[in-house]
Scaffold this motif. Structure first.
Motif, PDB file in Angstrom:
ATOM      1  N   ASN A 198      10.351  37.028 -24.974  1.00  0.00           N
ATOM      2  CA  ASN A 198      10.644  38.539 -25.071  1.00  0.00           C
ATOM      3  C   ASN A 198      11.502  39.084 -23.872  1.00  0.00           C
ATOM      4  O   ASN A 198      11.265  40.324 -23.258  1.00  0.00           O
ATOM      5  CB  ASN A 198       9.580  39.367 -25.223  1.00  0.00           C
ATOM      6  N   LYS A 199      12.539  38.305 -23.357  1.00  0.00           N
ATOM      7  CA  LYS A 199      13.343  38.486 -22.081  1.00  0.00           C
ATOM      8  C   LYS A 199      12.557  38.822 -20.809  1.00  0.00           C
ATOM      9  O   LYS A 199      13.132  39.709 -20.183  1.00  0.00           O
ATOM     10  CB  LYS A 199      14.163  39.702 -22.367  1.00  0.00           C
ATOM     11  N   SER A 200      11.324  38.424 -20.895  1.00  0.00           N
ATOM     12  CA  SER A 200      10.564  38.774 -19.597  1.00  0.00           C
ATOM     13  C   SER A 200      10.921  37.822 -18.312  1.00  0.00           C
ATOM     14  O   SER A 200      11.873  37.045 -18.616  1.00  0.00           O
ATOM     15  CB  SER A 200       9.088  38.534 -19.776  1.00  0.00           C
ATOM     16  N   TYR A 201      10.498  38.311 -17.214  1.00  0.00           N
ATOM     17  CA  TYR A 201      10.907  37.797 -15.889  1.00  0.00           C
ATOM     18  C   TYR A 201       9.404  36.975 -15.628  1.00  0.00           C
ATOM     19  O   TYR A 201       8.293  37.522 -15.257  1.00  0.00           O
ATOM     20  CB  TYR A 201      11.211  38.672 -14.843  1.00  0.00           C
ATOM     21  N   GLU A 202       9.589  35.528 -15.419  1.00  0.00           N
ATOM     22  CA  GLU A 202       8.266  34.987 -14.926  1.00  0.00           C
ATOM     23  C   GLU A 202       8.644  33.763 -14.121  1.00  0.00           C
ATOM     24  O   GLU A 202       9.845  33.163 -14.113  1.00  0.00           O
ATOM     25  CB  GLU A 202       7.936  34.031 -16.409  1.00  0.00           C
ATOM     26  N   GLY A 229      15.325  35.087 -21.155  1.00  0.00           N
ATOM     27  CA  GLY A 229      14.360  35.383 -20.116  1.00  0.00           C
ATOM     28  C   GLY A 229      14.853  35.080 -18.824  1.00  0.00           C
ATOM     29  O   GLY A 229      16.068  34.733 -18.705  1.00  0.00           O
ATOM     30  N   SER A 230      14.166  35.393 -17.746  1.00  0.00           N
ATOM     31  CA  SER A 230      14.754  35.473 -16.253  1.00  0.00           C
ATOM     32  C   SER A 230      13.629  34.903 -15.365  1.00  0.00           C
ATOM     33  O   SER A 230      12.556  34.893 -15.831  1.00  0.00           O
ATOM     34  CB  SER A 230      15.554  36.527 -15.793  1.00  0.00           C
ATOM     35  N   GLY A 231      14.117  34.588 -14.159  1.00  0.00           N
ATOM     36  CA  GLY A 231      12.848  33.995 -13.206  1.00  0.00           C
ATOM     37  C   GLY A 231      13.405  32.570 -12.711  1.00  0.00           C
ATOM     38  O   GLY A 231      14.673  32.284 -12.732  1.00  0.00           O
ATOM     39  N   TYR A 232      12.117  31.839 -12.341  1.00  0.00           N
ATOM     40  CA  TYR A 232      12.484  30.461 -11.977  1.00  0.00           C
ATOM     41  C   TYR A 232      11.149  29.421 -12.090  1.00  0.00           C
ATOM     42  O   TYR A 232      10.089  30.122 -12.345  1.00  0.00           O
ATOM     43  CB  TYR A 232      13.002  30.607 -10.773  1.00  0.00           C
ATOM     44  N   ALA A 233      11.525  28.242 -12.282  1.00  0.00           N
ATOM     45  CA  ALA A 233      10.704  27.286 -12.272  1.00  0.00           C
ATOM     46  C   ALA A 233      11.196  26.284 -11.258  1.00  0.00           C
ATOM     47  O   ALA A 233      12.126  25.543 -11.556  1.00  0.00           O
ATOM     48  CB  ALA A 233      10.610  26.424 -13.584  1.00  0.00           C
ATOM     49  N   ARG A 234      10.551  26.179  -9.920  1.00  0.00           N
ATOM     50  CA  ARG A 234      10.947  25.495  -8.871  1.00  0.00           C
ATOM     51  C   ARG A 234       9.828  24.674  -8.033  1.00  0.00           C
ATOM     52  O   ARG A 234       8.657  25.086  -8.603  1.00  0.00           O
ATOM     53  CB  ARG A 234      11.841  26.159  -7.887  1.00  0.00           C
ATOM     54  N   CYS A 270      19.705  22.058 -20.620  1.00  0.00           N
ATOM     55  CA  CYS A 270      19.682  23.230 -19.909  1.00  0.00           C
ATOM     56  C   CYS A 270      20.279  24.423 -20.451  1.00  0.00           C
ATOM     57  O   CYS A 270      21.224  23.977 -21.180  1.00  0.00           O
ATOM     58  CB  CYS A 270      20.016  22.884 -18.378  1.00  0.00           C
ATOM     59  N   SER A 271      20.129  25.397 -20.025  1.00  0.00           N
ATOM     60  CA  SER A 271      20.770  26.647 -20.575  1.00  0.00           C
ATOM     61  C   SER A 271      22.165  26.545 -19.906  1.00  0.00           C
ATOM     62  O   SER A 271      22.552  26.058 -18.867  1.00  0.00           O
ATOM     63  CB  SER A 271      20.102  27.996 -19.968  1.00  0.00           C
ATOM     64  N   PRO A 272      23.170  27.377 -20.444  1.00  0.00           N
ATOM     65  CA  PRO A 272      24.545  27.495 -19.767  1.00  0.00           C
ATOM     66  C   PRO A 272      24.384  28.080 -18.177  1.00  0.00           C
ATOM     67  O   PRO A 272      25.472  27.269 -17.631  1.00  0.00           O
ATOM     68  CB  PRO A 272      25.093  28.843 -20.483  1.00  0.00           C
TER      69      PRO A 272
END
Length: 316
Positions: A198-202, A229-234, A270-272
């Protein structure tokens, strides 16, 4: 509290909790033992034993610091088959939930057939899970072994997790998660996410998976994100991993070694905006079918480094 607990941190509430357990255990219908928040219970060592008349037993623990749960070889059977067959789309209960419990230790516990996830860890700071044995059918829906969210410094080690979904699902707001010496059987492997629904930031970071085996799983290592969505997995590392008849693998770091049940052994989709700082090294994955050759698939990879890798990855 209904069984006479004082919850003042000074009076021994052991009998009240023991009686509450016996009352719940003797119910003919599904029952829940609730240890309420914002109370202080002074207890001696308690043995909460079965068998129970209640067809489903749910224990909810929240806001308890320094809690130790020692299964001592006991088994929690969630009788999930009645839920799986009759309640496909409804919200099913998690067998064991730890909410805002810091300094938690859970050990020597066996669980099977949870209606949904077996163990949920939410908002916890510091937890050690060891010698956990989870056994649910490969096709049981959404029966994650562990669901972790908004938690940090969580260690899961020396355990066997046979599930119908993720062995471990690491969700948004989690960091410093360590999984080591685990056997994942069936199910979907160890997943980061899904993130960004739902386009959340996580965000998820500092996840270290080491010396783990995946047998007959749909995936080995997986990162799942929702479009928009936005945020990061790092800072995510999968190291010293053994794969046997795993259908798909998204490889995040080094040390993979095993066989793939499908020819697409490495899938970096991966996404664009791309994936960044991916390192693949010391990987050797071949097809478990002699007639097939394993290969790597890549899409929108921005940058990374390649070391010793089989199958060959030409997109980074």
């Amino acid at each position: 509290m209904d069984y006479g607990a004082h919850a003042d941190g000074k009076t021994d509430d052991s009998n009240a909790i023991s009686n509450a357990w016996e009352g719940m255990c003797g119910e003919e219908e599904p029952a829940t033992l609730l240890i309420p928040p914002n109370k202080i219970f002074l207890v001696k060592r308690l043995n909460l034993n079965g068998p129970c008349k209640a067809p489903n037993v749910h224990i909810k623990v929240s806001h308890v610091n320094g809690l130790t749960v020692d299964g001592d070889g006991g088994i929690i059977d969630g009788n999930g088959s009645t839920w799986w067959e009759k309640c496909i789309t409804c919200r099913r209960p998690t067998s064991l939930v730890f909410q805002s419990c810091n300094g938690l230790t859970v050990k020597s516990l066996s669980m099977s057939n949870s209606p949904e996830a077996h163990i949920a860890v939410n908002g916890c700071d510091g937890a050690l899970f060891s010698h956990i044995n989870i056994n649910s059918p490969p096709k049981s829906p959404n029966t994650d072994g562990f669901d972790i969210a908004h938690s940090k410094y969580i260690v899961i080690q020396d355990s066997t997790l046979a599930t119908g979904d993720d062995c471990i699902a690491i969700n948004g707001g989690s960091s410093f998660i360590n999984a080591t010496r685990l056997l994942c059987k069936g199910g979907h492997g160890i997943s980061i996410g899904s993130l960004g629904r739902n386009k959340s930031y996580e965000t998820v970071e500092e996840v270290h998976v080491q010396n783990c085996s995946f047998i007959g799983t749909t995936n080995g290592a997986r990162i799942k994100t929702w479009p928009g969505g936005s945020g990061y997995a790092r800072k995510i590392t999968f190291e010293d991993i053994m794969l046997q008849d795993v259908q798909n693998s998204i490889i995040i770091d080094q040390g993979f070694n095993g066989t793939s049940a499908s020819e697409k052994a490495i899938n970096l989709n991966c996404s664009p905006s791309g994936c960044f700082n991916i390192t693949l090294d010391q990987i050797y994955i071949v097809s478990s079918k002699s007639s097939q050759l394993a290969y790597a698939f890549c899409k929108n990879i921005a940058n990374g480094t390649i070391g010793s890798t089989v199958p060959k990855v030409s997109c980074i």
